[in-house]
Each structure stands twice: as structure tokens, then as C-alpha cells.
Scaffold this motif. Structure first.
Motif, PDB file in Angstrom:
ATOM      1  N   UNK A 308       0.829  -1.215   0.000  1.00  0.00           N
ATOM      2  CA  UNK A 308       0.000   0.000   0.000  1.00  0.00           C
ATOM      3  C   UNK A 308       0.860   1.261   0.000  1.00  0.00           C
ATOM      4  N   UNK A 309       2.000   1.187   0.654  1.00  0.00           N
ATOM      5  CA  UNK A 309       2.897   2.341   0.687  1.00  0.00           C
ATOM      6  C   UNK A 309       3.434   2.641  -0.715  1.00  0.00           C
ATOM      7  N   UNK A 310       3.856   1.609  -1.426  1.00  0.00           N
ATOM      8  CA  UNK A 310       4.351   1.787  -2.797  1.00  0.00           C
ATOM      9  C   UNK A 310       3.243   2.266  -3.727  1.00  0.00           C
ATOM     10  N   UNK A 311       2.034   1.735  -3.528  1.00  0.00           N
ATOM     11  CA  UNK A 311       0.892   2.141  -4.344  1.00  0.00           C
ATOM     12  C   UNK A 311       0.578   3.621  -4.125  1.00  0.00           C
ATOM     13  N   UNK A 312       0.630   4.051  -2.853  1.00  0.00           N
ATOM     14  CA  UNK A 312       0.392   5.459  -2.522  1.00  0.00           C
ATOM     15  C   UNK A 312       1.446   6.349  -3.174  1.00  0.00           C
ATOM     16  N   UNK A 313       2.712   5.885  -3.174  1.00  0.00           N
ATOM     17  CA  UNK A 313       3.813   6.647  -3.771  1.00  0.00           C
ATOM     18  C   UNK A 313       3.574   6.847  -5.267  1.00  0.00           C
ATOM     19  N   UNK A 318       1.677  10.297  -9.966  1.00  0.00           N
ATOM     20  CA  UNK A 318       0.763  10.526 -11.089  1.00  0.00           C
ATOM     21  C   UNK A 318       0.001  11.842 -10.900  1.00  0.00           C
ATOM     22  N   UNK A 319      -0.503  12.074  -9.680  1.00  0.00           N
ATOM     23  CA  UNK A 319      -1.276  13.283  -9.416  1.00  0.00           C
ATOM     24  C   UNK A 319      -0.429  14.541  -9.583  1.00  0.00           C
ATOM     25  N   UNK A 320       0.829  14.487  -9.152  1.00  0.00           N
ATOM     26  CA  UNK A 320       1.724  15.647  -9.281  1.00  0.00           C
ATOM     27  C   UNK A 320       1.951  15.970 -10.751  1.00  0.00           C
ATOM     28  N   UNK A 329      -0.135  21.142  -6.174  1.00  0.00           N
ATOM     29  CA  UNK A 329       1.103  20.409  -6.487  1.00  0.00           C
ATOM     30  C   UNK A 329       2.044  20.412  -5.281  1.00  0.00           C
ATOM     31  N   UNK A 330       2.122  21.544  -4.597  1.00  0.00           N
ATOM     32  CA  UNK A 330       2.992  21.651  -3.416  1.00  0.00           C
ATOM     33  C   UNK A 330       2.500  20.727  -2.303  1.00  0.00           C
ATOM     34  N   UNK A 331       1.186  20.681  -2.106  1.00  0.00           N
ATOM     35  CA  UNK A 331       0.626  19.799  -1.073  1.00  0.00           C
ATOM     36  C   UNK A 331       0.924  18.332  -1.383  1.00  0.00           C
ATOM     37  N   UNK A 332       0.748  17.969  -2.666  1.00  0.00           N
ATOM     38  CA  UNK A 332       0.991  16.583  -3.071  1.00  0.00           C
ATOM     39  C   UNK A 332       2.474  16.219  -2.911  1.00  0.00           C
ATOM     40  N   UNK A 333       3.363  17.185  -3.208  1.00  0.00           N
ATOM     41  CA  UNK A 333       4.797  16.928  -3.070  1.00  0.00           C
ATOM     42  C   UNK A 333       5.174  16.702  -1.603  1.00  0.00           C
ATOM     43  N   UNK A 334       4.512  17.438  -0.705  1.00  0.00           N
ATOM     44  CA  UNK A 334       4.762  17.240   0.723  1.00  0.00           C
ATOM     45  C   UNK A 334       4.340  15.836   1.148  1.00  0.00           C
ATOM     46  N   UNK A 335       3.175  15.398   0.647  1.00  0.00           N
ATOM     47  CA  UNK A 335       2.699  14.042   0.951  1.00  0.00           C
ATOM     48  C   UNK A 335       3.662  13.002   0.381  1.00  0.00           C
ATOM     49  N   UNK A 336       4.155  13.278  -0.841  1.00  0.00           N
ATOM     50  CA  UNK A 336       5.085  12.350  -1.480  1.00  0.00           C
ATOM     51  C   UNK A 336       6.383  12.242  -0.680  1.00  0.00           C
TER      52      UNK A 336
END
Length: 374
Positions: A308-313, A318-320, A329-336
């Protein structure tokens, strides 16, 4: 290698096959299938929509072999047959060409070639997300459908010469709404309880205003013809934003679908107005915030499995790539970064555990051998 004559024959056959399929649109279900293709590929020319529909009516997203690999990290499955579409051949014009064509343009389309593209169903690899995935989820909430209806109504009133008003259903003679050509007015039933039906009706009547107004070439067509066209545009518009369209009835179109000239003219008009409506709707859904990806659910990354961790990554990557909003984009990069850090921590922990369990395996020096540096 095929000769020029054979190549030209093959091109003609592609177009003829497409026309044969279009001329088969004599009942509601086949017509729906064609309009599904229009909704999915509204940025394509009518010629290419017809070609895609005739070769693979269920196609949903197409791209060339290399584009799937480079842009989407997907590979075309072995043995898959491409869908041929027309691509323009652009030539740089010489001064003589410009004079002959009476133009100052530096380049011009001098012909078309038929290139292979592949549907996503013919490929394998990383998942592909699009804004419409999020629009569909958001518009499952009828509150958001109401917001989109009101936004569209206000846009037409404030930015066009069409006036949209509402009256109680009891005053509409059994209709959900109507378009009045001589006053360029759309009237919608104010007390219709189904918000999605109100939005569909507004799309339908807007299509009438564009296709069957006082100056339209189709204004004198039979009523059944006009209704089918308007409902077709509404169907495409609703399909585009992901609202269930299974209960649509598009009527019996055989009255005009057997005349090649008439059907191509009718479909061309449907496509033009559908494109207009889709662009307008997409702009309004963005304005309303309905195209923003839903936030990732709050969770403890340490509790996620490695899978699940790899899937989330992969999903965040993809979303970024696909988001246009700098803030998002900045929020997604923080999550990444958080996910990346968790993967790194786990890897280091596993390496240390392995080293502890296998002391006989020599570990690399913490400091590199300076003598190797140049």
C-alpha cells in the motif's frame, strides 16, 4: 512495402468503414455508444471520432506507442492492433508556395497520414488518473450538481444574449423546460426535485438555442430531429461530468440516419455544440473547486503495508504530473516526501536488521577511500 496505390486504397477503406458504422446509427443504443465516444474524445476532430468509434467503440483513452511509454509509464501489450487516426502533415512553405496559396503563413497542412494509437485497455503499467475521476466523485453529491446548475445559469445570463429563468412545473404544460427562439429565452421548471434532471434540462435547452435558434440552418428540421440533437448534446454533457446517463432515451433516429449527408451534418453540429458545452462545464467545475483531487485520508504511514505504501507513492507521482494548480502540487509533493521518507526509513531498518543477523558479511566503510578519488 506497399505501393502508393495500395496505401491510398487502404486509406479510403478506413474512411469508408467509418462511414458505414456511422450510417448504422438507427437506434437509441447504437447512437448512445457513438455519443459516448464523442464525450471521451471531444477534443478530436469529427473525422477522428468517427474513425475511433468504427474501430473500437469502447475506447476511452488513446495515445501513441511511445507516448504511453514516456508520459504514462505504460506499455502496449504484445500483439495489440492499433486504432488508425488521421494526423496532419505540416509543411514549411517556400515563397513560391505562399504566393500560390495566397498566404503569409510559414507552415500549412498539405495532407493527412493515418497513424496508429492504442486504447488504455490495450496497455499495462502504472495507473492513469484524470481530473474527471475527481469530478465524477464530487458530482455524486447533489449539492454540487445544484451548484453547477446555478453557476451555468448565471453564466448564460451574465455572459451571453440568452436569458435563463425559472417557472413552476405546473405552468410548463408537462415539460421540464423549453427554449423560446423569438425571445432567445430558456425557461426551466423551478420545483423539479431531481437536481441532475434540472441540469440535464438546461443543457438540452441550451443545445436548442445553439442548434435551432432563429438563424440556425436546422431550425426548420422536424421536431423529432431537433429533439434528438438537443438530447444528444445533453447526454454528452452529462456523460462528461460523470453523472449516470443510463436512463436516457435518445429517440429513434432512423428518420435522418439513413442519409449520409444529413447524418454527417447533424453529427457535426452535435459535436460542435457538445465541445462548447464541455469546455464551459469544465471551466465552471474548476471554478467551483470540483476538479480538485480529494484529500488523501488521514492515516499513519507506519501502519501501511509495503504494497500500500508503494501504491500510494505511485499514485501521488501521477497526481503531481497531472495537476496544474501550484498550491495543490505543493501539497501533493509534501505528501510524497512523507511517503518517501517512510519507505527510506523502512529500508534502512531492514538493512540494519539484515547486517545484525549476518555479521559475517562485511559492511562498506562509512568513509570512502580517499585514495580512489581523482
Amino acid at each position: 512495402m506497399p505501393s502508393k496505390v495500395e496505401t491510398e486504397k487502404w486509406k479510403r477503406q478506413l474512411v469508408e468503414n467509418a462511414e458505414k458504422e456511422i450510417l448504422k446509427l438507427t437506434d437509441s443504443e447504437k447512437f448512445k455508444s457513438y455519443l459516448d465516444t464523442v464525450a471521451k474524445f471531444h477534443r478530436y476532430s469529427q473525422r477522428n471520432i468517427d474513425l475511433i468509434y468504427s474501430q473500437n467503440p469502447s475506447a476511452s483513452q488513446v495515445a501513441g506507442f511511445k507516448k504511453w511509454q514516456n508520459d504514462f509509464k505504460r506499455s502496449v501489450n504484445k500483439g495489440e492492433k492499433g486504432i488508425r487516426i488521421a494526423a496532419p502533415i505540416i509543411k514549411k512553405l517556400t515563397p513560391e508556395d505562399q504566393k500560390r496559396l495566397d498566404t503569409t503563413e510559414e507552415k500549412a497542412i498539405v495532407g493527412y497520414r493515418y497513424i496508429p494509437v492504442f486504447d488504455i485497455s490495450q496497455t499495462s503499467g502504472e495507473p492513469v488518473l484524470s481530473a474527471k475521476d475527481f469530478v465524477k466523485e464530487n458530482l455524486a453529491d447533489h449539492k454540487n450538481v445544484t451548484n453547477l446548475y446555478n453557476e451555468l445559469k448565471n453564466y448564460l445570463n451574465n455572459n451571453t444574449d440568452i436569458k435563463v429563468s425559472e417557472k413552476r412545473l405546473s405552468g410548463l404544460g408537462g415539460a421540464k423546460g423549453y427554449f423560446q427562439p423569438n425571445t432567445n429565452e430558456i425557461v426551466i421548471g423551478s420545483d423539479e426535485p431531481d437536481n441532475a434532471l434540472k441540469l440535464q434540462t438546461l443543457y438540452h435547452e441550451y443545445a436548442h438555442s445553439q442548434l435551432h435558434g432563429l438563424t440556425s440552418e436546422f431550425k426548420d428540421r422536424p421536431r423529432e430531429y431537433q429533439e434528438t440533437q438537443a438530447e444528444a448534446v445533453a447526454y454528452v454533457a452529462m456523460k462528461n461530468i460523470g453523472i449516470d446517463t443510463s436512463n436516457y432515451s435518445l429517440g429513434y433516429v432512423a428518420t435522418w440516419a439513413k442519409d449520409k449527408t444529413v447524418i454527417h451534418s447533424a453529427l457535426s453540429e452535435i459535436q460542435q455544440v457538445s465541445n462548447k458545452v464541455i469546455e464551459l462545464s469544465d471551466g465552471l467545475t474548476k471554478q467551483l473547486g470540483l476538479q480538485e483531487a480529494p484529500k488523501e485520508p488521514e492515516h499513519d504511514l507506519k501502519k501501511l503495508s509495503a504494497h500500500d505504501l508503494n501504491k500510494s507513492y505511485q499514485s501521488l507521482q501521477q497526481q503531481i504530473q497531472q495537476t496544474a494548480s501550484p498550491q495543490q502540487k505543493a501539497q501533493l509533493k509534501n505528501q510524497l516526501n512523507d511517503v518517501h521518507q517512510e519507505i527510506s526509513d523502512r529500508t534502512q531498518k531492514q538493512l540494519k536488521a539484515f547486517a545484525k543477523q549476518n555479521p559475517e558479511i562485511k559492511q562498506p566503510d562509512s568513509e570512502p577511500d580517499q585514495s580512489l578519488k581523482r
